[in-house]
Design a protein around this motif. Structure first.
Motif, PDB file in Angstrom:
ATOM      1  N   ILE A 249      -9.580   8.792  11.623  1.00 19.40           N
ATOM      2  CA  ILE A 249      -8.594   9.019  10.573  1.00 19.40           C
ATOM      3  C   ILE A 249      -7.899  10.347  10.897  1.00 19.40           C
ATOM      4  CG2 ILE A 249     -10.090  10.258   8.930  1.00 19.40           C
ATOM      5  CD1 ILE A 249      -8.802   8.623   6.719  1.00 19.40           C
TER       6      ILE A 249
ATOM      7  N   ARG B 116       2.443  -2.337  -3.356  1.00 15.13           N
ATOM      8  CA  ARG B 116       3.251  -2.702  -2.185  1.00 15.13           C
ATOM      9  C   ARG B 116       2.363  -3.051  -1.006  1.00 15.13           C
ATOM     10  NH1 ARG B 116       7.131   1.251  -3.463  1.00 15.13           N
ATOM     11  NH2 ARG B 116       5.976   2.816  -2.310  1.00 15.13           N
ATOM     12  N   LEU B 117       1.368  -2.189  -0.754  1.00 12.10           N
ATOM     13  CA  LEU B 117       0.493  -2.414   0.392  1.00 12.10           C
ATOM     14  C   LEU B 117      -0.261  -3.731   0.252  1.00 12.10           C
ATOM     15  CD1 LEU B 117      -0.696  -1.335   3.027  1.00 12.10           C
ATOM     16  CD2 LEU B 117      -2.447  -0.195   1.678  1.00 12.10           C
TER      17      LEU B 117
ATOM     18  N   ASN C  41       6.012   7.789   1.481  1.00 12.96           N
ATOM     19  CA  ASN C  41       5.916   6.539   0.744  1.00 12.96           C
ATOM     20  C   ASN C  41       7.266   5.983   0.360  1.00 12.96           C
ATOM     21  OD1 ASN C  41       3.317   7.486   0.823  1.00 12.96           O
ATOM     22  ND2 ASN C  41       3.595   8.481  -1.156  1.00 12.96           N
TER      23      ASN C  41
ATOM     24  N   PHE D  90      -7.708   2.820   9.574  1.00 10.28           N
ATOM     25  CA  PHE D  90      -7.201   3.835   8.658  1.00 10.28           C
ATOM     26  C   PHE D  90      -5.677   3.767   8.590  1.00 10.28           C
ATOM     27  CE2 PHE D  90     -11.043   5.872  10.616  1.00 10.28           C
ATOM     28  CZ  PHE D  90     -11.891   5.485   9.594  1.00 10.28           C
ATOM     29  N   ALA D  91      -5.119   2.592   8.864  1.00 12.59           N
ATOM     30  CA  ALA D  91      -3.678   2.401   8.768  1.00 12.59           C
ATOM     31  C   ALA D  91      -3.436   0.924   8.482  1.00 12.59           C
ATOM     32  CB  ALA D  91      -2.994   2.820  10.065  1.00 12.59           C
ATOM     33  N   LEU D  92      -2.146   0.578   8.330  1.00 11.97           N
ATOM     34  CA  LEU D  92      -1.804  -0.792   7.964  1.00 11.97           C
ATOM     35  C   LEU D  92      -2.402  -1.855   8.903  1.00 11.97           C
ATOM     36  CD1 LEU D  92      -0.128  -2.628   6.042  1.00 11.97           C
ATOM     37  CD2 LEU D  92       1.679  -2.500   7.762  1.00 11.97           C
ATOM     38  N   PRO D  93      -2.292  -1.676  10.235  1.00 16.55           N
ATOM     39  CA  PRO D  93      -2.814  -2.749  11.107  1.00 16.55           C
ATOM     40  C   PRO D  93      -4.283  -3.071  10.849  1.00 16.55           C
ATOM     41  CG  PRO D  93      -1.542  -1.174  12.378  1.00 16.55           C
ATOM     42  CD  PRO D  93      -1.679  -0.587  11.014  1.00 16.55           C
TER      43      PRO D  93
ATOM     44  N   GLN E 273      -4.388  12.710  -0.041  1.00 19.74           N
ATOM     45  CA  GLN E 273      -5.809  12.982  -0.242  1.00 19.74           C
ATOM     46  C   GLN E 273      -6.649  11.754   0.074  1.00 19.74           C
ATOM     47  OE1 GLN E 273      -5.862  16.832  -1.029  1.00 19.74           O
ATOM     48  NE2 GLN E 273      -7.709  15.609  -1.207  1.00 19.74           N
ATOM     49  N   SER E 274      -7.827  11.995   0.626  1.00 17.04           N
ATOM     50  CA  SER E 274      -8.814  10.937   0.749  1.00 17.04           C
ATOM     51  C   SER E 274     -10.149  11.537   0.310  1.00 17.04           C
ATOM     52  CB  SER E 274      -8.885  10.454   2.199  1.00 17.04           C
ATOM     53  OG  SER E 274     -10.003   9.628   2.379  1.00 17.04           O
TER      54      SER E 274
ATOM     55  N   TYR F  19       1.312   6.249  -6.845  1.00 19.40           N
ATOM     56  CA  TYR F  19       0.165   5.764  -6.080  1.00 19.40           C
ATOM     57  C   TYR F  19      -0.133   4.300  -6.405  1.00 19.40           C
ATOM     58  CZ  TYR F  19      -0.967  10.491  -4.526  1.00 19.40           C
ATOM     59  OH  TYR F  19      -0.934  11.721  -3.939  1.00 19.40           O
TER      60      TYR F  19
ATOM     61  N   LEU G 217       0.619  -6.428  -1.462  1.00 18.01           N
ATOM     62  CA  LEU G 217       1.514  -7.566  -1.280  1.00 18.01           C
ATOM     63  C   LEU G 217       1.938  -7.698   0.176  1.00 18.01           C
ATOM     64  CD1 LEU G 217       3.674  -7.230  -4.509  1.00 18.01           C
ATOM     65  CD2 LEU G 217       1.879  -8.887  -4.020  1.00 18.01           C
ATOM     66  N   LEU G 218       2.184  -6.552   0.813  1.00 16.24           N
ATOM     67  CA  LEU G 218       2.579  -6.586   2.224  1.00 16.24           C
ATOM     68  C   LEU G 218       1.462  -7.187   3.073  1.00 16.24           C
ATOM     69  CD1 LEU G 218       4.472  -5.723   4.560  1.00 16.24           C
ATOM     70  CD2 LEU G 218       3.332  -3.514   4.541  1.00 16.24           C
TER      71      LEU G 218
ATOM     72  N   ASN H 124       2.233   5.234   9.383  1.00 16.74           N
ATOM     73  CA  ASN H 124       0.913   4.644   9.431  1.00 16.74           C
ATOM     74  C   ASN H 124       0.423   4.334  10.829  1.00 16.74           C
ATOM     75  OD1 ASN H 124       0.970   4.840   6.761  1.00 16.74           O
ATOM     76  ND2 ASN H 124       0.946   2.661   6.298  1.00 16.74           N
TER      77      ASN H 124
ATOM     78  N   ASN I  42       8.309  -0.663   2.263  1.00 17.89           N
ATOM     79  CA  ASN I  42       7.183   0.034   2.880  1.00 17.89           C
ATOM     80  C   ASN I  42       7.274  -0.019   4.393  1.00 17.89           C
ATOM     81  OD1 ASN I  42       4.962   1.564   2.350  1.00 17.89           O
ATOM     82  ND2 ASN I  42       3.531  -0.128   2.679  1.00 17.89           N
TER      83      ASN I  42
ATOM     84  N   GLY J  37      -9.859   4.144   4.861  1.00 13.56           N
ATOM     85  CA  GLY J  37      -9.775   5.601   4.865  1.00 13.56           C
ATOM     86  C   GLY J  37      -9.372   6.162   3.507  1.00 13.56           C
ATOM     87  N   HIS J  38      -9.043   5.290   2.581  1.00 12.71           N
ATOM     88  CA  HIS J  38      -8.757   5.686   1.192  1.00 12.71           C
ATOM     89  C   HIS J  38      -7.721   6.782   1.054  1.00 12.71           C
ATOM     90  CE1 HIS J  38     -12.944   4.164   1.286  1.00 12.71           C
ATOM     91  NE2 HIS J  38     -12.515   3.456   0.293  1.00 12.71           N
ATOM     92  N   ILE J  39      -6.665   6.734   1.846  1.00 13.95           N
ATOM     93  CA  ILE J  39      -5.614   7.733   1.690  1.00 13.95           C
ATOM     94  C   ILE J  39      -4.660   7.254   0.614  1.00 13.95           C
ATOM     95  CG2 ILE J  39      -3.865   9.096   2.863  1.00 13.95           C
ATOM     96  CD1 ILE J  39      -5.166   8.124   5.515  1.00 13.95           C
ATOM     97  N   ARG J  40      -4.585   8.043  -0.461  1.00 10.56           N
ATOM     98  CA  ARG J  40      -3.714   7.615  -1.559  1.00 10.56           C
ATOM     99  C   ARG J  40      -2.279   7.560  -1.111  1.00 10.56           C
ATOM    100  NH1 ARG J  40      -6.699  10.576  -6.042  1.00 10.56           N
ATOM    101  NH2 ARG J  40      -8.742  10.213  -5.153  1.00 10.56           N
ATOM    102  N   GLY J  41      -1.579   6.559  -1.594  1.00 10.08           N
ATOM    103  CA  GLY J  41      -0.175   6.436  -1.269  1.00 10.08           C
ATOM    104  C   GLY J  41       0.055   5.889   0.120  1.00 10.08           C
ATOM    105  N   GLN J  42      -1.005   5.732   0.909  1.00 16.26           N
ATOM    106  CA  GLN J  42      -0.807   5.214   2.256  1.00 16.26           C
ATOM    107  C   GLN J  42      -1.672   4.007   2.575  1.00 16.26           C
ATOM    108  OE1 GLN J  42      -0.654   7.662   5.596  1.00 16.26           O
ATOM    109  NE2 GLN J  42       0.692   9.174   4.685  1.00 16.26           N
TER     110      GLN J  42
ATOM    111  N   GLY K 119       7.949  -5.660  -1.164  1.00 15.94           N
ATOM    112  CA  GLY K 119       6.951  -4.670  -0.776  1.00 15.94           C
ATOM    113  C   GLY K 119       7.127  -4.305   0.675  1.00 15.94           C
ATOM    114  N   SER K 120       7.286  -5.324   1.519  1.00 16.77           N
ATOM    115  CA  SER K 120       7.351  -5.032   2.943  1.00 16.77           C
ATOM    116  C   SER K 120       8.648  -4.315   3.266  1.00 16.77           C
ATOM    117  CB  SER K 120       7.226  -6.322   3.751  1.00 16.77           C
ATOM    118  OG  SER K 120       8.424  -7.045   3.672  1.00 16.77           O
TER     119      SER K 120
ATOM    120  N   ALA L 162       6.388 -10.133  -2.367  1.00 11.66           N
ATOM    121  CA  ALA L 162       5.706  -9.582  -1.206  1.00 11.66           C
ATOM    122  C   ALA L 162       6.710  -8.981  -0.237  1.00 11.66           C
ATOM    123  CB  ALA L 162       4.897 -10.664  -0.529  1.00 11.66           C
TER     124      ALA L 162
END
Lengths: 381, 307
Positions: free
Chosen positions: A125, B75-76, A54, B152-155, A109-110, B69, B78-79, A38, A30, B234-239, A26-27, A23
């Protein structure tokens, strides 16, 4: 006893710390991107906080170099069936932009139902561009003050770089013999369409059916209401987006006919091979114009207007149009349209502005709370 | 409640006295039924995930789980778990401590509130945060002025995960601490221990395995949560795509093998969690057998924290 206790404790602790270590990795990698990209924090010192990408490596690049054009990141919030289109287009644009300006650009993309994606933008968003299924969803974002009014005049052709229409996808051999809209209201036919409240494609589906019913019944609205009411009684599942409906029909094998974007139907034929499904072209359908727009509020705060505009412009270029055609959208550039014309059937089409008075009017009449759709659709009926 | 079963490993704990035992036939029938059911609803679907994942070969499997992705989703996930689990451990300890050691008004309200995330649908858990922190929400404009992005973000993803998983540790500790009572702490106090000493030397050793167990359950849910996170992501790939969301996206893109490959990754994460859980249970039952507590109630509290 005591020492064996310690050994066991040790084993458990090792297991747990392994999990934590993974974990933490990862942190670690990222962490950078989450703090710059973000949270959207600290936009003061760098308008390129967008570049929080990324990979840690790219981040360091941003921090270290003082070049005028650091890498930039765009977010394209789009509707459901454009996944393959933009996966291809984004690569092409990144290459084009790099050649043109030397700047690296990555596009995130979303995807989701057009209405719900619009809702996400309203809820905050940070999209740089929206590429949605129909004008009203962008209009709703404009109403919230996030996109400037008059967005539809910003790009050519009402800001719709490619078009499509609505067709029927049926199972191989067309066992229920479905030929036209009339056949959809037969009692033994199950129709799959997404929910017009959340999906743009579903609203095009609905309006095409409505237009057909008006035409058949000499513009009698009561009769048309009855027609679409019967049609939606035949719908066992309302997914929230077009892709969800396609998976319901294709993968889960529910229903006899899928009301689908033409591009989505052609794509399913390609994905699953001929011999499993057939496309049926109804006698009349609707010209679907999925529009694009710059999200003014985001590009202002992130300093990405120039590249975002170039991105949408490029959809109209020969390469952009070619990619649209390859992904089964109808190109609007005549030369490219000519190249792909054998892909599509000629259909008589309703037009939203000509036949339904534009999206704002159609939305209010049919899809807003208490509108005709609410009157005719009884869940579980 | 917790959705996981605690096995009783010590042999003398599982055997029943002969005179209340069922006939061998009934016993075999019951065991057979349980195994059949398990095979049908757990084992076969799990195996089918792996079969589907490897259908198009090892190369495609490798490509699917090392694709950028997918890695960023891993990563996200686990984080998020790495933030949510410690936070909920602290909260769970504090809440269990307050509830079992003090008397105060509103205690029952607190107990009920702890259960709330189990009771509400995950979509509500997500929408709460959209309502609070969305651009049109209560704090939206204030946050927007300061350039702070929550949903739409990590928090937002972390908040939703914390909300959904916060009952696990507290729910695990409360019955345990209740059954242990406060005699040992009182003894420590009479011997002059400070509050912190008391916690570290007496309370923590008594509850540590229950605590670990709660953390493991919390971790399992945090890595697997779909609904609430889906609303705020927000389903943003990679984010902002977590592993469960990434699986759905792949599935919807007709990449079935890839989606099952990533699903198998999530299953592996769950298996690691299960292994850790078994290790904890094994340790607990050994400790119980070794100390040979004369009081059967204390034993119950220690080992039987399945619901």
């Amino acid at each position: 006893m005591k020492s064996s206790n310690r050994v066991r404790l040790f084993v458990v602790l090792v297991t747990l710390s392994l999990m934590l270590a993974v974990a933490a990795c990862g942190s670690g990698s990222n962490g950078n991107s989450s703090s710059s990209g973000n949270t959207g924090g600290a936009p003061d010192n760098d308008g390129v906080e967008a570049a929080g990408s990324n990979t840690g490596a790219q981040n360091e690049e941003v921090a270290d170099t003082k070049e005028p054009k650091p890498p930039v990141q765009l977010l394209n919030v789009s509707y459901d069936p454009t996944r393959e289109l933009y996966a291809e287009f984004n690569v092409a644009f990144a290459k084009h932009w790099k050649e043109e300006t030397g700047q690296e650009v990555t596009i995130d993309q979303s995807h989701g139902g057009s209405g719900s994606q619009g809702r996400s933008v309203i809820d905050g968003i940070k999209a740089d561009v929206v590429t949605l299924a129909l004008g009203y969803d962008i209009e709703a974002i404009a109403d919230a003050g996030i996109i400037d009014k008059g967005w539809q005049e910003e790009f050519e052709r009402n800001s719709a770089p490619y078009t499509s229409t609505i067709v029927f996808l049926v199972r191989d051999g067309n066992p229920k013999n479905i030929q036209d809209w009339d056949d959809l209201i037969k009692e033994d036919v199950e129709v799959i369409t997404p929910n017009p409240k959340t999906s743009g494609g579903a609203r095009w589906n609905y309006l095409a059916a409505w237009g057909y019913a008006l035409k058949q019944n000499g513009n009698d609205e009561e009769k048309a209401k009855e027609f679409v009411g019967k049609l939606f009684q035949n719908v066992p599942v309302l997914d929230s987006g077009a892709r969800g409906s396609t998976t319901t029909f294709v993968e889960r094998e529910i229903g006899d006919v899928l009301l689908a974007w033409e591009n989505e139907a052609l794509l399913s034929l390609e994905e699953f091979g001929e011999g499993k499904f057939e496309i049926v072209t109804p006698s009349v359908s609707i010209l679907a114009e999925p529009p694009v727009a710059i999200v003014d509020k985001s590009v202002e705060s992130r300093g990405t207007r120039e590249v975002a505009e170039a991105y949408l412009e490029y959809l109209y270029s020969e390469e952009g149009q070619d990619i649209a055609g390859r992904n089964f959208y109808r190109p609007t550039l005549p030369e490219v349209a000519e190249k792909y014309k054998d892909q599509y059937q000629d259909i008589e089409m309703f037009e939203i502005n000509r036949d339904f008075g534009g999206w704002v009017k159609a939305q209010e009449k049919h899809f807003n709370d208490g509108g005709i759709f609410d009157q005719i659709y009884v869940p579980g009926a | 409640m917790a959705g996981m079963i605690t096995a009783h490993l010590s042999p003398e704990g599982s055997a029943r006295p002969r005179h209340i035992d069922e006939s061998p036939l009934a016993r075999r029938l019951l065991i057979g039924l349980a195994l059949l059911f398990l095979a049908l609803v757990v084992f076969i679907p799990l195996v089918s995930i792996f079969i589907e994942a490897f259908r198009k070969g090892l190369a495609l499997y490798g490509a699917a789980i090392t694709e950028p992705y997918a890695l960023s989703a891993l990563r996200l996930t686990l984080l998020t778990a790495a933030i949510a689990v410690p936070l909920n451990t602290l909260f769970g300890l504090a809440a269990a401590w307050a509830i079992t050691k003090f008397r105060f008004r509103g205690k029952n309200v607190l107990i009920t509130l702890i259960d709330l995330p189990f009771a509400v649908s995950p979509i509500i858990s997500g929408l709460i945060f959209v309502l609070l922190f969305g651009a049109q929400g209560f704090f939206g404009p204030w946050l927007d002025e300061r350039g702070i992005q929550i949903i739409f973000a990590l928090p937002g993803i972390v908040l939703a995960t914390v909300f959904v998983t916060f009952p696990f540790v507290a729910r695990e500790l409360i019955p345990l601490m209740q059954s242990q009572g406060s005699q040992e702490e009182e003894a420590a106090a009479t011997l002059g221990a400070s509050g912190w000493q008391m916690f570290r030397r007496v309370t923590l050793p008594n509850i540590k395995w229950g605590l670990f167990y709660g953390m493991i359950l919390c971790n399992a849910r945090a890595t697997g949560e779909f609904g609430a996170v889906s609303v705020v992501s927000g389903h943003i790939r990679g984010q902002t795509n977590t592993l469960p969301l990434h699986i759905e996206i792949l599935y919807n893109e007709y990449q079935f093998s890839a989606s099952f490959a990533v699903a198998s990754l999530l299953v592996l994460l769950a298996l690691v969690t299960l292994l850790a859980k078994s290790a904890v249970e094994w340790r607990t039952s050994r400790a119980m057998a070794a100390t040979q507590q004369p009081d059967p109630l204390a034993r119950e509290g220690g080992a039987n924290h399945a619901h």
